[in-house]
Write a protein that holds these residues in place. Sequence first.
Motif, PDB file in Angstrom:
ATOM      1  N   UNK A  49     -22.508  29.581  10.558  1.00 33.29           N
ATOM      2  CA  UNK A  49     -22.126  29.967  10.495  1.00 33.29           C
ATOM      3  C   UNK A  49     -20.890  30.404   9.305  1.00 33.29           C
ATOM      4  N   UNK A  50     -21.924  29.884   8.293  1.00 25.00           N
ATOM      5  CA  UNK A  50     -20.393  30.810   6.814  1.00 25.00           C
ATOM      6  C   UNK A  50     -20.433  32.342   7.488  1.00 25.00           C
ATOM      7  N   UNK A  85     -15.017  26.294  19.290  1.00 23.94           N
ATOM      8  CA  UNK A  85     -16.798  25.484  18.532  1.00 23.94           C
ATOM      9  C   UNK A  85     -16.353  25.283  17.191  1.00 23.94           C
ATOM     10  N   UNK A  86     -17.275  23.925  17.215  1.00 22.50           N
ATOM     11  CA  UNK A  86     -17.647  23.715  16.238  1.00 22.50           C
ATOM     12  C   UNK A  86     -19.374  23.524  16.215  1.00 22.50           C
ATOM     13  N   UNK A  87     -20.269  23.722  15.054  1.00 25.53           N
ATOM     14  CA  UNK A  87     -21.738  23.327  15.051  1.00 25.53           C
ATOM     15  C   UNK A  87     -21.749  22.305  14.652  1.00 25.53           C
ATOM     16  N   UNK A 100     -17.552  29.657  11.612  1.00 25.12           N
ATOM     17  CA  UNK A 100     -17.633  28.478  12.019  1.00 25.12           C
ATOM     18  C   UNK A 100     -17.611  27.213  11.881  1.00 25.12           C
ATOM     19  N   UNK A 101     -17.254  26.307  11.996  1.00 25.86           N
ATOM     20  CA  UNK A 101     -17.249  25.028  10.967  1.00 25.86           C
ATOM     21  C   UNK A 101     -18.732  24.789  11.219  1.00 25.86           C
ATOM     22  N   UNK A 102     -19.184  23.805  10.771  1.00 26.61           N
ATOM     23  CA  UNK A 102     -20.703  23.532  10.860  1.00 26.61           C
ATOM     24  C   UNK A 102     -20.900  21.528  10.610  1.00 26.61           C
TER      25      UNK A 102
END
Length: 301
Positions: free
Chosen positions: A98-99, A74-76, A103-105
Amino acid sequence: MKCTRCKATAVVALPSHNAAFCPECFLDFFSKQVDKGIREHGLMTKQDRVLVALSGGKDSLALMLELGRQGYDVTGLHVDLGIPESSPAARGVVERFCEKYGFPLIVRDMVKEGLPIPEVKAKLRRPICSACGKIKRYFFNQTAREQGFTVLATGHNLDDEVARLTSNTLRWDSAYLSDQGPVLEDEDGFAKKVKPFWRVTEFETANYAFLMGIENHYAPCPYSSGASFSTLKSLWLELEDKMPGRKMDFYHGFLERGKPAFQQTEKQDSDILSPCTRCGYPTSAEVCGVCRIREALAERD
Ligand code: AMP
Ligand code: FES
Ligand code: ZN
């Protein structure tokens, strides 16, 4: 009240499932519902690159967290609408979330894109929500396609879906009724779209977010008078209270029997799409809706 599964003290009662759960069993129940919803309609697999649209509200953050926990890639994606009263708070919540979980954003900034929503609102002189929705969908699709994501996921839950279905049914809108559902396959240059929370209610998602300690974004959009479909949602609240389980039966029945019937009649006359002559986005006109909004903004008053 005792947990239906382990007999510990229950904290969440779910009359529609004839059950009550302790925190641990609730989280397990919730994960299984999401997993079942994904498998039942082939929403995605662990091989997909999933772009999760994060508004800053509890539903989409809960979705991201749960898909991540289940092992999806998953990526935001956050669309910063550039509304001074609400956007900085929403973006802040998404960035911190996300931090925190690593998670990548991806953030698409409407001020940088020359499409800040307050300016669009001032220029258009028609309800901003539909233009805003159009702009969001445009950047969801564009980001997914350009950056190689195979699926775009949104945080819509069962209450959102049932309210939309009721609205479509009240108008007998056969085009919308043939299209609505937890999955919209990729076609005509649009990314595949999925709603992995279609089996869980707003109440269940709120409990999940609370038990998982998800920080929430409380600043509502200053331009909308409240949650979308709020009248229909409160009607359903009353109905579900008197007839637990009705909501899921109605939606499930639609997917099994209603939708296929509408698909039969709607097959013939779907719009022919071709790339927008300005930006390449699929559209049934020569110039897409977002490029037309850009043109309106560029005109002098
Ligand atoms: P809403 O229409 O506001 O109820 O939002 C439905 C879903 O659309 C959310 O659960 C998100 O997945 C997505 N969404 C709404 N607004 C944004 C935004 N500004 N940026 C990214 N995703 C969004
Ligand atoms: Fe788009 Fe309010 S969020 S108009
Ligand atoms: Zn365009």
